[in-house]
Write a protein that holds these residues in place. Structure first.
Motif, PDB file in Angstrom:
ATOM      1  N   PHE A 113       0.824  -1.208   0.000  1.00 12.89           N
ATOM      2  CA  PHE A 113       0.000   0.000   0.000  1.00 12.89           C
ATOM      3  C   PHE A 113       0.858   1.258   0.000  1.00 12.89           C
ATOM      4  N   VAL A 114       1.933   1.221   0.780  1.00 12.18           N
ATOM      5  CA  VAL A 114       2.832   2.375   0.856  1.00 12.18           C
ATOM      6  C   VAL A 114       3.551   2.591  -0.471  1.00 12.18           C
ATOM      7  N   LEU A 115       4.041   1.510  -1.058  1.00 17.31           N
ATOM      8  CA  LEU A 115       4.758   1.625  -2.332  1.00 17.31           C
ATOM      9  C   LEU A 115       3.833   2.121  -3.438  1.00 17.31           C
ATOM     10  N   GLU A 116       2.582   1.680  -3.423  1.00 17.57           N
ATOM     11  CA  GLU A 116       1.620   2.121  -4.424  1.00 17.57           C
ATOM     12  C   GLU A 116       1.327   3.613  -4.285  1.00 17.57           C
ATOM     13  N   ALA A 117       1.206   4.083  -3.038  1.00 16.55           N
ATOM     14  CA  ALA A 117       0.968   5.510  -2.802  1.00 16.55           C
ATOM     15  C   ALA A 117       2.146   6.336  -3.286  1.00 16.55           C
ATOM     16  N   ASN A 118       3.346   5.850  -3.030  1.00 21.92           N
ATOM     17  CA  ASN A 118       4.530   6.574  -3.491  1.00 21.92           C
ATOM     18  C   ASN A 118       4.623   6.557  -5.007  1.00 21.92           C
ATOM     19  N   ARG A 119       4.299   5.432  -5.611  1.00 29.92           N
ATOM     20  CA  ARG A 119       4.372   5.322  -7.066  1.00 29.92           C
ATOM     21  C   ARG A 119       3.381   6.264  -7.739  1.00 29.92           C
ATOM     22  N   LYS A 120       2.174   6.332  -7.202  1.00 33.16           N
ATOM     23  CA  LYS A 120       1.130   7.162  -7.803  1.00 33.16           C
ATOM     24  C   LYS A 120       1.370   8.653  -7.606  1.00 33.16           C
ATOM     25  N   HIS A 121       1.828   9.012  -6.405  1.00 35.07           N
ATOM     26  CA  HIS A 121       1.849  10.430  -6.046  1.00 35.07           C
ATOM     27  C   HIS A 121       3.236  10.979  -5.715  1.00 35.07           C
ATOM     28  N   GLY A 122       4.225  10.106  -5.587  1.00 31.48           N
ATOM     29  CA  GLY A 122       5.587  10.567  -5.314  1.00 31.48           C
ATOM     30  C   GLY A 122       5.784  11.159  -3.935  1.00 31.48           C
ATOM     31  N   VAL A 123       4.886  10.829  -2.997  1.00 28.56           N
ATOM     32  CA  VAL A 123       4.970  11.409  -1.663  1.00 28.56           C
ATOM     33  C   VAL A 123       5.775  10.526  -0.711  1.00 28.56           C
ATOM     34  N   HIS A 124       6.285  11.154   0.320  1.00 29.50           N
ATOM     35  CA  HIS A 124       6.914  10.456   1.438  1.00 29.50           C
ATOM     36  C   HIS A 124       5.788   9.879   2.303  1.00 29.50           C
ATOM     37  N   VAL A 125       5.893   8.600   2.664  1.00 33.71           N
ATOM     38  CA  VAL A 125       4.853   7.940   3.455  1.00 33.71           C
ATOM     39  C   VAL A 125       5.464   7.353   4.724  1.00 33.71           C
ATOM     40  N   ASP A 126       4.840   7.636   5.877  1.00 29.74           N
ATOM     41  CA  ASP A 126       5.212   7.025   7.150  1.00 29.74           C
ATOM     42  C   ASP A 126       4.018   6.298   7.719  1.00 29.74           C
ATOM     43  N   VAL A 127       4.258   5.118   8.297  1.00 33.70           N
ATOM     44  CA  VAL A 127       3.220   4.375   9.011  1.00 33.70           C
ATOM     45  C   VAL A 127       3.736   4.123  10.422  1.00 33.70           C
ATOM     46  N   GLY A 128       2.955   4.526  11.408  1.00 32.31           N
ATOM     47  CA  GLY A 128       3.379   4.348  12.789  1.00 32.31           C
ATOM     48  C   GLY A 128       2.263   3.817  13.663  1.00 32.31           C
ATOM     49  N   LEU A 129       2.634   3.080  14.712  1.00 33.09           N
ATOM     50  CA  LEU A 129       1.670   2.527  15.664  1.00 33.09           C
ATOM     51  C   LEU A 129       1.957   3.086  17.056  1.00 33.09           C
ATOM     52  N   VAL A 130       0.892   3.335  17.807  1.00 35.78           N
ATOM     53  CA  VAL A 130       1.006   3.902  19.146  1.00 35.78           C
ATOM     54  C   VAL A 130       1.245   2.794  20.166  1.00 35.78           C
ATOM     55  N   LYS A 131       2.196   3.054  21.052  1.00 35.53           N
ATOM     56  CA  LYS A 131       2.435   2.177  22.191  1.00 35.53           C
ATOM     57  C   LYS A 131       2.812   3.069  23.366  1.00 35.53           C
ATOM     58  N   GLY A 132       2.048   2.969  24.449  1.00 35.58           N
ATOM     59  CA  GLY A 132       2.294   3.867  25.568  1.00 35.58           C
ATOM     60  C   GLY A 132       2.032   5.301  25.148  1.00 35.58           C
ATOM     61  N   ASP A 133       3.002   6.173  25.399  1.00 38.35           N
ATOM     62  CA  ASP A 133       2.860   7.590  25.084  1.00 38.35           C
ATOM     63  C   ASP A 133       3.613   7.998  23.827  1.00 38.35           C
ATOM     64  N   ALA A 134       4.038   7.032  23.035  1.00 34.39           N
ATOM     65  CA  ALA A 134       4.835   7.339  21.847  1.00 34.39           C
ATOM     66  C   ALA A 134       4.244   6.654  20.621  1.00 34.39           C
ATOM     67  N   ILE A 135       4.670   7.121  19.461  1.00 33.19           N
ATOM     68  CA  ILE A 135       4.296   6.457  18.214  1.00 33.19           C
ATOM     69  C   ILE A 135       5.565   5.895  17.586  1.00 33.19           C
ATOM     70  N   TYR A 136       5.492   4.645  17.168  1.00 24.69           N
ATOM     71  CA  TYR A 136       6.659   3.914  16.681  1.00 24.69           C
ATOM     72  C   TYR A 136       6.551   3.677  15.172  1.00 24.69           C
ATOM     73  N   LEU A 137       7.586   4.053  14.472  1.00 31.28           N
ATOM     74  CA  LEU A 137       7.631   3.849  13.030  1.00 31.28           C
ATOM     75  C   LEU A 137       7.725   2.367  12.707  1.00 31.28           C
ATOM     76  N   ILE A 138       6.829   1.885  11.834  1.00 26.84           N
ATOM     77  CA  ILE A 138       6.948   0.487  11.390  1.00 26.84           C
ATOM     78  C   ILE A 138       7.323   0.393   9.913  1.00 26.84           C
ATOM     79  N   TYR A 139       7.014   1.440   9.146  1.00 23.37           N
ATOM     80  CA  TYR A 139       7.433   1.407   7.745  1.00 23.37           C
ATOM     81  C   TYR A 139       7.462   2.820   7.180  1.00 23.37           C
ATOM     82  N   ARG A 140       8.431   3.062   6.309  1.00 24.29           N
ATOM     83  CA  ARG A 140       8.604   4.372   5.679  1.00 24.29           C
ATOM     84  C   ARG A 140       9.035   4.198   4.239  1.00 24.29           C
ATOM     85  N   HIS A 141       8.546   5.103   3.383  1.00 24.49           N
ATOM     86  CA  HIS A 141       9.080   5.219   2.034  1.00 24.49           C
ATOM     87  C   HIS A 141       9.287   6.704   1.763  1.00 24.49           C
ATOM     88  N   GLU A 142      10.533   7.077   1.511  1.00 20.77           N
ATOM     89  CA  GLU A 142      10.852   8.482   1.329  1.00 20.77           C
ATOM     90  C   GLU A 142      10.609   8.934  -0.101  1.00 20.77           C
TER      91      GLU A 142
END
Length: 276
Positions: A113-142
């Motif tokens: 899904f991230v690669l498709e979004a980058n391919r279509k629109h050329g945007v930087h995409v970050d996906v993060g999940l919340v744990k405790g009081d922080a958000i943790y990066l699980i995948y990125r495409h610059e």
């Protein structure tokens, strides 16, 4: 390259864990938790730490920290630069991180899904999940225009990132209020929302429109929009996905108008596969 100063996040998370029911606490290993708190600060910033700095950041005495750090060194999870005396992540930590990125089932489900979004629109995409009081990066495409920025590295406070604000906007009110009581709303730029009432108004606006905006609140020149990720099992907000760009490419208004609809739909698709 900007790096979030998020050293308080592991401590706030540990404090939050203390409020859990006694039965859950009895089933946890406090010794292991202390060791993981030490590794946590290297994930946030691997510029290197002295023994004293590690002790100060995790609120443990130097003798205890030395035992943990020496064990991690022997196992290969940390290494010590003999020239500077600074400790860094070791080869086993790096290997584990690489394996998680390459082999994790969740990452593999999110990645297309991230690669498709980058391919279509050329945007930087970050996906993060919340744990405790922080958000943790699980995948990125610059994207090309954001390669010199970092929305967040390993983990960051929620309030100054599009992914985090998106998750906060859809938290239950009691949960959000308790989180804000624990957070130190420190400014990252002159546009960071550090006033609680102003932040709450921004989150309410995000809740109404289904996504949030981030107008240079973490890094000057970096703008973003974020949409929440939900658990299909509980219905609760569990993270966020963001599109990032630069003020050289778009104004905040242009970026929001062009990509917000697509981002909200992308968040629904990713929510269907993270399944927490």
């Amino acid at each position: 390259m900007p790096t979030p100063d998020n050293t308080a996040a592991p401590l706030r998370q540990a404090a939050a864990e203390e409020t859990k029911p006694a039965r859950a606490k009895d089933n946890a290993s406090e010794t292991l938790a202390k060791g993981l708190r030490i590794l946590d600060i290297f994930g946030i910033d691997d510029s290197g730490f002295t023994l004293s700095q590690i002790a100060a950041r995790v609120h443990l005495n130097k003798t205890s920290v030395y035992r943990y750090v020496n064990t991690f060194r022997e196992l290969g999870y940390l290494r010590r630069d003999e020239r500077t005396g600074l400790y860094h992540l070791g080869v086993r930590s790096l290997s584990l991180a690489y394996t998680i990125v390459e082999k994790s089932e969740m990452v593999q489900l999110v990645k297309p899904f991230v690669l498709e979004a980058n391919r279509k629109h050329g945007v930087h995409v970050d996906v993060g999940l919340v744990k405790g009081d922080a958000i943790y990066l699980i995948y990125r495409h610059e994207s090309k225009d954001t390669s010199v920025f970092r929305s967040f590295s390993y983990s960051s406070d929620l309030y100054y990132l599009a992914t985090g604000k998106a998750a906060m906007a859809f938290m239950e009110q009691d949960e959000l209020s308790a989180l804000l009581d624990r957070l130190d709303l420190a400014a990252k730029t002159d546009k960071t929302l550090t006033d609680r009432d102003s932040l709450l108004k921004e989150l309410e606006r995000a809740r109404e429109q289904g996504y949030c905006v981030n107008n240079e609140e973490f890094v000057p020149g970096l703008i973003a929009i974020g949409a929440p990720l939900f658990s299909l099992r509980t219905g609760k907000a569990i993270g966020g996905v963001s599109f990032d760009s630069t003020t050289d490419q778009f104004s905040m208004k242009e970026f929001e108008a062009r990509f917000s609809g697509y981002l909200v739909e992308l968040a629904k698709k990713i929510s269907a596969v993270v399944s927490l």
